[in-house]
Design a protein around this motif. Structure first.
Motif, mmCIF file in Angstrom:
data_model
loop_
_atom_site.group_PDB
_atom_site.id
_atom_site.type_symbol
_atom_site.label_atom_id
_atom_site.label_comp_id
_atom_site.label_asym_id
_atom_site.label_seq_id
_atom_site.Cartn_x
_atom_site.Cartn_y
_atom_site.Cartn_z
ATOM 1 N N GLU A 181 0.850 -1.192 0.000
ATOM 2 C CA GLU A 181 0.000 0.000 0.000
ATOM 3 C C GLU A 181 0.885 1.240 0.000
ATOM 4 O OE1 GLU A 181 -3.321 0.340 0.073
ATOM 5 O OE2 GLU A 181 -3.660 -1.829 0.006
ATOM 6 N N ALA A 196 -3.836 11.645 -2.750
ATOM 7 C CA ALA A 196 -5.030 10.798 -2.691
ATOM 8 C C ALA A 196 -5.868 10.936 -3.962
ATOM 9 C CB ALA A 196 -5.855 11.161 -1.462
ATOM 10 N N GLY A 200 -6.840 7.821 -6.027
ATOM 11 C CA GLY A 200 -8.257 7.499 -5.971
ATOM 12 C C GLY A 200 -8.680 6.945 -4.629
ATOM 13 N N ALA A 201 -7.838 7.113 -3.620
ATOM 14 C CA ALA A 201 -8.155 6.625 -2.269
ATOM 15 C C ALA A 201 -7.290 7.385 -1.273
ATOM 16 C CB ALA A 201 -7.855 5.130 -2.160
#
Ligand code: TXA
Ligand code: MG
Length: 322
Positions: A181, A196, A200-201
């Motif tokens: 991650e 982010a 997209g997160a």
């Protein structure tokens, strides 16, 4: 400002294993050839930096990324495409070309393409990668002018390229994309929200990797730094300082306009925006020392935009306990 002649001297110095200080948009870097273990060993000695703390390796363009890193994941390419040249460092699995002195013995390397014309000219003319931590002695305030570099490092640096004052003023944001991650190891010139939005997160902040930028006692001037979270506590924070001590205040202009400058305090800087706060931060901390200020009382900016990085640096400076 530096000219062509200085640039040639700088390239020659890098080729013979010398140290070159150069401007980037964040802070000045102290550079050495990223493939030259001897030059890098001298770099660590001059910085006074422990051998196991990795330095950032600067590239001239994103197109050479695969010469210096392996197993580059798509998220890294997306972040590089969006933010390079710019204040973003990507931690990736290192290629064999990178000296393990630069990585502090780690299998990963921090890479970035800086957004400063002088840095890009230097990198293009040199043709390789330049390992460069900030051009200050270990644990001290990063330099944002060539003059600050000369005062800190003096004759220990072979060439200092002068590119004026750094436009961003705080270091790059470091994103580790070598694991499962992505993770932000250090907040800096690119906001967590901007990262982010590309990923997209939301992205986790903080990590356990060896990074001096993440040590509590870092970025400290000689003066003691006190941070004020709520602007209304400024007066009380200044009043709490020993009356014998000279106090310097750092706060957004709007804050000083609202709560006023406490008596017997000097304004070190009153930036109009969080971006200006970032730009003037290190210069103001250095000026505090030049002025003989004993205690810097800094009102933290709101955490929007570069405000988060400014607050991070001020908290660390305050934690140094000086
Ligand atoms: O804006 C900047 O990043 C400036 C300019 C000169 O580019 N450089 C800078 O370098 O701030 P330095 O050495 O003061 O901080 C580099 C940070 C350190 O916290 C270091 O540990 C981290 O990058 N770093 C470098 N390689 C790493 C790696 N492989 N894994 C984790 N952290 C790494
Ligand atoms: Mg540094």
């Amino acid at each position: 400002m530096s000219g062509t002649c200085d640039l040639e001297r700088a390239v020659m110095a890098l080729r013979r294993g010398g140290l070159v200080a150069f401007p980037t948009e964040t802070v000045y870097g102290l550079g050495a050839d990223a493939t030259d273990a001897g030059a890098l060993t001298r770099l660590y000695a001059v910085k006074g930096r422990p051998a196991d703390h990795p330095v950032i390796v600067h590239l001239g363009e994103a197109a050479v990324l695969d010469d210096w890193a392996v197993a580059v994941p798509p998220v890294a390419r997306a972040l590089a495409a969006r933010f390079w040249p710019g204040p973003l460092t990507l931690v990736l699995e290192a290629a064999d070309t990178v000296s393990r002195v630069a990585t502090g013995g780690l299998a990963t390397v921090g890479l970035r393409v800086p957004a400063h014309p002088v840095a890009l000219e230097l990198l293009a003319a040199f043709g390789g990668a330049v390992a460069a931590p900030s051009a200050n002695r270990f644990g001290r305030v990063s330099p944002t002018t060539a003059d600050a570099v000369r005062r800190d490092l003096g004759p220990d640096v072979d060439v200092v390229l002068d590119g004026g004052s750094c436009a961003v003023g705080v270091e790059s944001t470091i994103v580790d994309v070598s694991g499962a991650e992505p993770r932000i190891l250090r907040l800096g010139g690119v906001t967590a929200d901007a990262i982010a939005s590309v990923l997209g997160a939301p992205v986790a902040v903080g990590g356990t990797t060896r990074a001096p930028g993440t040590l509590a006692a870092h970025y400290a001037p000689d003066a003691r730094v006190v941070v004020v979270e709520d602007e209304h506590d400024l007066g009380a924070a200044v009043a709490a300082v020993d009356p014998e001590d000279a106090v310097g205040v750092l706060a957004l202009r709007e804050v000083l306009g609202t709560v006023g400058l406490p008596d017997a305090a000097t304004t070190l800087s009153a930036p109009a925006t969080v971006e200006e706060y970032a730009r003037v931060l290190y210069r103001a901390l250095r000026e505090a020392d030049d002025l003989g200020i004993d205690v810097v009382v800094a009102v933290l900016p709101p955490p929007d935009g570069l405000g988060a990085a400014v607050a991070d640096r001020l908290r660390r400076a305050a934690a140094s306990g000086r």
